[in-house]
Design a protein around this motif. Structure first.
Motif, mmCIF file in Angstrom:
data_model
loop_
_atom_site.group_PDB
_atom_site.id
_atom_site.type_symbol
_atom_site.label_atom_id
_atom_site.label_comp_id
_atom_site.label_asym_id
_atom_site.label_seq_id
_atom_site.Cartn_x
_atom_site.Cartn_y
_atom_site.Cartn_z
ATOM 1 N N PRO A 131 0.792 -1.224 0.000
ATOM 2 C CA PRO A 131 0.000 0.000 0.000
ATOM 3 C C PRO A 131 0.828 1.281 0.000
ATOM 4 N N GLY A 132 2.118 1.187 0.287
ATOM 5 C CA GLY A 132 2.999 2.339 0.235
ATOM 6 C C GLY A 132 3.349 2.896 1.597
ATOM 7 N N PRO A 133 4.418 3.720 1.651
ATOM 8 C CA PRO A 133 4.880 4.301 2.909
ATOM 9 C C PRO A 133 3.772 5.105 3.595
ATOM 10 N N ILE A 162 8.182 6.998 -4.001
ATOM 11 C CA ILE A 162 8.969 8.180 -3.646
ATOM 12 C C ILE A 162 8.171 8.964 -2.607
ATOM 13 N N THR A 163 8.805 9.297 -1.487
ATOM 14 C CA THR A 163 8.209 10.181 -0.490
ATOM 15 C C THR A 163 8.909 11.523 -0.657
ATOM 16 N N SER A 170 3.297 10.018 -0.256
ATOM 17 C CA SER A 170 4.145 9.143 -1.075
ATOM 18 C C SER A 170 3.457 8.808 -2.391
ATOM 19 N N GLN A 171 4.271 8.718 -3.470
ATOM 20 C CA GLN A 171 3.746 8.421 -4.804
ATOM 21 C C GLN A 171 4.360 7.120 -5.313
ATOM 22 N N ARG A 172 3.505 6.301 -5.948
ATOM 23 C CA ARG A 172 4.020 5.101 -6.597
ATOM 24 C C ARG A 172 4.536 5.537 -7.965
#
Length: 188
Positions: A131-133, A162-163, A170-172
């Motif tokens: 799910p991401g940072p 990237i955060t 944060s973006q995937r």
């Protein structure tokens, strides 16, 4: 009596010189700097995790890492900066066996150039379905605090996050990319 002693002595000496049970690790210069290699009981938490208990730890290649039991073991490789990654699991040793393990055969390198990306506070490699940072259930495979840093990860498919340094969410950046052991991957 002397004859008996001369016959027994070679057997005693051979027993004393029997090879130790353990591991010896090697790696090419292409991997990032290593902090250590850790052996834990199979299924136990690795370095940086709660309730982590190392059986043996080394901080240099070519060093003999000895164990008193046959295993099974999980082997973790930890870079100087970043997250420890498991390179082998459920590995067993026979009596007197010394396994030579070439770390490059289990890890690949990812370098994120960061062209046309916001300044990064954190670059994260995670599982494809992560799910991401900052989200519940997030588990990073590898991290870096800036672009153009070599990150070592096991062979597999991953996503890149990237955060931004400005505090934005944060973006995937990449949904799916492949890393092969012993190879390098460069991403924009």
């Amino acid at each position: 009596m002397r004859c008996l002693l001369s016959l027994c002595l070679p057997f005693v000496l051979c027993g004393a010189n029997a090879p130790e049970r353990g591991f010896r690790f090697t790696a090419d210069k292409s991997l990032p700097a290593m902090k250590n290699i850790v052996i834990v009981k199979a299924g136990e938490p690795g370095p940086g995790k709660a309730k982590h208990q190392a059986i043996v730890t080394i901080d240099r290649y070519q060093q003999l890492l000895q164990t008193s039991t046959a295993g099974p073991f999980d082997i973790w490789w930890q870079p100087k900066s970043g997250v420890a990654v498991r390179i082998l699991n459920k590995l067993k040793l026979k009596e007197g066996e010394v396994k030579e393990i070439k770390v490059d055969n289990y890890l690949g390198i990812v370098t994120v150039r960061g062209d046309n990306q916001p300044r990064a506070a954190l670059v994260t490699i995670a599982a494809q379905d992560d799910p991401g940072p900052g989200e519940k259930g997030h588990v990073p495979v590898q991290t870096a605090t800036e672009y153009r840093v070599d990150m070592a990860v096991p062979d597999g498919f991953y996503s890149l996050w990237i955060t931004p340094a400005n505090g934005a969410r944060s973006q995937r950046i990449n949904d799916r990319f492949r890393v092969q052991a012993g190879k390098s991957v460069q991403l924009d």
